[in-house]
Design a protein around this motif. Structure first.
Motif, PDB file in Angstrom:
ATOM      1  N   THR A 139      12.530  34.503 120.822  1.00  0.00           N
ATOM      2  CA  THR A 139      13.314  34.071 119.716  1.00  0.00           C
ATOM      3  C   THR A 139      12.898  32.485 119.729  1.00  0.00           C
ATOM      4  N   LEU A 156       7.059  33.014 112.551  1.00  0.00           N
ATOM      5  CA  LEU A 156       8.387  33.044 113.006  1.00  0.00           C
ATOM      6  C   LEU A 156       9.201  31.560 112.614  1.00  0.00           C
ATOM      7  N   ASP A 160      14.360  33.216 114.192  1.00  0.00           N
ATOM      8  CA  ASP A 160      13.573  34.538 114.201  1.00  0.00           C
ATOM      9  C   ASP A 160      13.123  35.231 115.616  1.00  0.00           C
TER      10      ASP A 160
END
Length: 193
Positions: A139, A156, A160
């Motif tokens: 993450t 990302l 995300d």
């Protein structure tokens, strides 16, 4: 000697002691461990004696060769543990592009480990493929990162997350000038410890 240097020396001694114990439990020589990991027996001996501060790449090679999570080498075993930002063990990649802070090793509770990482701006960290059975969950806590898994690139942004098999070639790319903060959860599907 400054506090950071003291922490580095403490970590080196801890990794060395843990490595020696694991190697002896498995009943393998330094030469056999060298063949399994691709790290020279001389370097492994220096690590075991706490005379060398291994880079993140070397620690990954050792963990992969022993088929153990890297946190098994890096974390002290405690019943209750608080992982504070920028405290505890820290390991740098060879080029210092990324700093990894192992947070928790779940030995005794399953086959998982949790890390936080700080990837410098405009840098790439390519750990290569991990041992079979590893699954990574990542993450982005701050910034943005491109995660390359084999030939595919996934972009990302903050908060995300991505999941992929860690035994595939992969890399983390920070396309910005700012440090990206990542949260890693790594599971070991076959439960090897």
């Amino acid at each position: 000697m400054d506090e950071y240097q003291k922490e580095v020396e403490k970590l080196a001694k801890q990794v060395g002691s843990t490595l020696r114990n694991i190697r002896k439990e498995k009943g393998i020589s330094l030469q056999q461990l060298s063949e399994q990991t691709g790290v020279s027996a001389l370097t492994l001996g220096n690590i075991e004696r706490g005379e060398a501060n291994p880079s993140l790449a070397v620690i990954w090679k050792i963990a992969n060769g022993l088929r153990i999570p890297i946190s098994m080498l890096l974390n002290e075993q405690q019943e209750v543990k608080i992982s504070r930002n920028h405290e505890g063990n820290r390991v740098l990649s060879d080029d210092e592009a990324i700093r990894l802070e192992p947070m928790f090793d779940t030995s005794g509770y399953g086959s998982m480990e949790i890390h936080r990482a700080f990837l410098k701006g405009n840098e790439t960290y390519a750990p290569g493929a991990h041992q079979p059975g590893v699954v990574e969950y990542v993450t982005v806590m701050e910034g943005e990162v491109q995660v390359k898994v084999e030939d595919e690139v996934y972009h990302l942004y903050e908060y995300d997350s991505i999941k992929f098999k860690g035994d595939r070639e992969h890399a983390y790319i920070n396309p910005t000038d700012q440090v990206a903060v990542l949260h890693f959860v790594m599971t070991y599907a076959d439960g090897r410890r």
